[in-house]
Design a protein around this motif. Structure first.
Motif, PDB file in Angstrom:
ATOM      1  N   MET A   1       2.480  43.378  12.600  1.00  0.00           N
ATOM      2  CA  MET A   1       1.835  43.366  14.085  1.00  0.00           C
ATOM      3  C   MET A   1       1.753  42.428  14.536  1.00  0.00           C
ATOM      4  O   MET A   1       1.971  42.325  15.911  1.00  0.00           O
ATOM      5  CB  MET A   1      -0.271  43.178  13.460  1.00  0.00           C
ATOM      6  N   LEU A   2       2.366  40.882  14.270  1.00  0.00           N
ATOM      7  CA  LEU A   2       3.031  40.314  14.933  1.00  0.00           C
ATOM      8  C   LEU A   2       4.379  41.161  16.116  1.00  0.00           C
ATOM      9  O   LEU A   2       4.602  40.533  17.036  1.00  0.00           O
ATOM     10  CB  LEU A   2       3.591  38.830  14.692  1.00  0.00           C
TER      11      LEU A   2
ATOM     12  N   VAL B   1       1.244  35.281   3.543  1.00  0.00           N
ATOM     13  CA  VAL B   1      -0.033  35.795   4.542  1.00  0.00           C
ATOM     14  C   VAL B   1       0.415  36.095   5.959  1.00  0.00           C
ATOM     15  O   VAL B   1       0.873  36.549   6.726  1.00  0.00           O
ATOM     16  CB  VAL B   1      -1.212  34.990   5.155  1.00  0.00           C
ATOM     17  N   LEU B   2       1.250  35.269   6.805  1.00  0.00           N
ATOM     18  CA  LEU B   2       2.016  35.033   7.786  1.00  0.00           C
ATOM     19  C   LEU B   2       3.670  36.383   7.718  1.00  0.00           C
ATOM     20  O   LEU B   2       4.012  36.649   8.697  1.00  0.00           O
ATOM     21  CB  LEU B   2       3.340  33.767   8.502  1.00  0.00           C
TER      22      LEU B   2
ATOM     23  N   THR C   1       9.473  37.517  18.568  1.00  0.00           N
ATOM     24  CA  THR C   1       8.579  37.351  17.230  1.00  0.00           C
ATOM     25  C   THR C   1       9.194  36.337  16.625  1.00  0.00           C
ATOM     26  O   THR C   1       8.752  35.549  15.572  1.00  0.00           O
ATOM     27  CB  THR C   1       8.420  38.880  16.488  1.00  0.00           C
TER      28      THR C   1
ATOM     29  N   ALA D   1       3.294  38.930   5.201  1.00  0.00           N
ATOM     30  CA  ALA D   1       2.615  40.370   5.518  1.00  0.00           C
ATOM     31  C   ALA D   1       2.395  40.188   7.328  1.00  0.00           C
ATOM     32  O   ALA D   1       2.549  41.897   7.502  1.00  0.00           O
ATOM     33  CB  ALA D   1       1.785  40.140   4.888  1.00  0.00           C
ATOM     34  N   LEU D   2       1.587  39.678   7.670  1.00  0.00           N
ATOM     35  CA  LEU D   2       1.848  39.898   9.660  1.00  0.00           C
ATOM     36  C   LEU D   2       2.324  40.602  10.355  1.00  0.00           C
ATOM     37  O   LEU D   2       2.003  40.280  11.166  1.00  0.00           O
ATOM     38  CB  LEU D   2       0.347  39.010   9.417  1.00  0.00           C
ATOM     39  N   SER D   3       3.243  40.328   9.818  1.00  0.00           N
ATOM     40  CA  SER D   3       4.834  39.857  11.211  1.00  0.00           C
ATOM     41  C   SER D   3       5.307  41.330  11.823  1.00  0.00           C
ATOM     42  O   SER D   3       5.450  41.019  13.192  1.00  0.00           O
ATOM     43  CB  SER D   3       5.902  39.157  10.528  1.00  0.00           C
TER      44      SER D   3
END
Length: 136
Positions: free
Chosen positions: A18-19, A11-12, A27, A14-16
């Motif tokens: 957005m981060l 999940v992290l 980041t 996949a969210l990178s």
């Protein structure tokens, strides 16, 4: 703990992107906190692994069918888990500086974090189903 953390690593990853929008050039440092935290958790488990020889962690994935993901933490998997997490954190920190202006840095974060979590899942896998989940 490790079951949830390993699965949340995807999940992290996949969210990178957005981060990357939130933290910009920092980041990589933010993402490096994840493997550093996993490494710290593995170090904290070392006394129990040394005392008992191994630590079996099971997560009931589909309890009604008896399907579970099992992770075995013994001396060898602890060593490789520490190697994967510490090197993953170091590569993330280094890449953040080396590739700071590269347009594909967010894509690199996705690939690196997903690869690191897959390797950690393979090293800790105890059952065939767990090995299959992380091997693909």
């Amino acid at each position: 703990m490790i079951q949830f953390a390993v699965l949340m690593g995807f999940v992290l990853a996949a969210l990178s992107p957005m981060l990357n929008g939130w933290f910009g050039q920092r980041t990589s440092l933010v993402l490096a906190l994840f493997p550093a935290g996993l490494a710290a958790w593995l170090v904290l488990q070392a006394p129990e692994v040394i005392e008992n020889g191994s630590l079996l962690l099971e997560w009931q994935w589909v309890p009604s069918l008896g399907i579970s993901l099992t992770f075995l933490l013994d001396g060898l998997s602890l060593l490789f888990g520490l190697l994967i997490t510490v090197m993953g954190a170091c590569v993330l920190v280094y890449a953040g500086g080396y590739l700071k202006d590269h347009p594909d840095l967010a894509r690199f974060h996705i690939a690196l974090v997903a690869f690191m979590v897959s390797m950690l899942g393979l090293v800790l896998a105890d059952g065939l189903l767990t090995l299959f989940v992380f091997g693909n």
